[in-house]
Design a protein around this motif. Structure first.
Motif, PDB file in Angstrom:
ATOM      1  N   ASN A 124      -7.274  22.336 -45.882  1.00  0.00           N
ATOM      2  CA  ASN A 124      -6.514  21.196 -46.381  1.00  0.00           C
ATOM      3  C   ASN A 124      -7.472  20.129 -46.539  1.00  0.00           C
ATOM      4  N   ARG A 125      -7.060  18.971 -47.453  1.00  0.00           N
ATOM      5  CA  ARG A 125      -7.955  17.783 -47.718  1.00  0.00           C
ATOM      6  C   ARG A 125      -8.481  17.043 -46.431  1.00  0.00           C
ATOM      7  N   ALA A 126      -7.423  17.014 -45.262  1.00  0.00           N
ATOM      8  CA  ALA A 126      -8.065  16.259 -43.946  1.00  0.00           C
ATOM      9  C   ALA A 126      -9.382  17.030 -43.172  1.00  0.00           C
ATOM     10  N   GLN A 127      -8.997  18.418 -43.231  1.00  0.00           N
ATOM     11  CA  GLN A 127      -9.938  19.234 -42.686  1.00  0.00           C
ATOM     12  C   GLN A 127     -11.316  19.108 -43.480  1.00  0.00           C
ATOM     13  N   ALA A 150     -16.657  17.389 -43.927  1.00  0.00           N
ATOM     14  CA  ALA A 150     -17.804  16.739 -44.442  1.00  0.00           C
ATOM     15  C   ALA A 150     -18.465  15.665 -43.759  1.00  0.00           C
ATOM     16  N   ILE A 151     -17.911  15.027 -42.785  1.00  0.00           N
ATOM     17  CA  ILE A 151     -18.275  13.991 -41.886  1.00  0.00           C
ATOM     18  C   ILE A 151     -19.029  14.854 -40.965  1.00  0.00           C
ATOM     19  N   LYS A 188     -13.510  23.703 -49.996  1.00  0.00           N
ATOM     20  CA  LYS A 188     -12.568  23.988 -49.027  1.00  0.00           C
ATOM     21  C   LYS A 188     -13.013  25.532 -48.597  1.00  0.00           C
ATOM     22  N   LEU A 189     -13.333  26.590 -49.578  1.00  0.00           N
ATOM     23  CA  LEU A 189     -13.902  27.891 -49.172  1.00  0.00           C
ATOM     24  C   LEU A 189     -15.062  27.535 -48.620  1.00  0.00           C
ATOM     25  N   LYS A 190     -15.998  26.947 -49.340  1.00  0.00           N
ATOM     26  CA  LYS A 190     -17.422  26.680 -48.699  1.00  0.00           C
ATOM     27  C   LYS A 190     -17.412  26.145 -47.043  1.00  0.00           C
TER      28      LYS A 190
END
Length: 78
Positions: A57-60, A65-66, A50-52
């Protein structure tokens, strides 16, 4: 000695594995069991990702990642 594989955004191969499992809908407990890690280690990998990827949150995290191309085509089509 070989250097560990590092992806764009400085994600490690293990962090990419964790993100891919999050995208597949796995819980932290499931990820830990699949990768033979402690839940705390999985949580740390998620926070690092999440930092990198500048995700809150997980959704973001999955969305970024997509866009970053971290997910195999089979997981993006689901």
């Amino acid at each position: 000695p070989s250097r560990p594989l590092v992806y764009p955004d400085r994600l490690t191969a293990r962090e990419v594995e964790v993100v891919q499992r999050i995208a597949a809908g796995r819980t932290n407990s499931e990820i830990a069991a699949e990768l033979v890690l402690s839940i705390r280690t999985v949580e740390r990998h998620i926070e690092n990702c999440k930092l990198k990827l500048h995700a809150r949150n997980r959704a973001q995290l999955v969305s970024r990642a997509i866009v970053g191309g971290y997910l195999p085509a089979s997981e993006r089509d689901d």
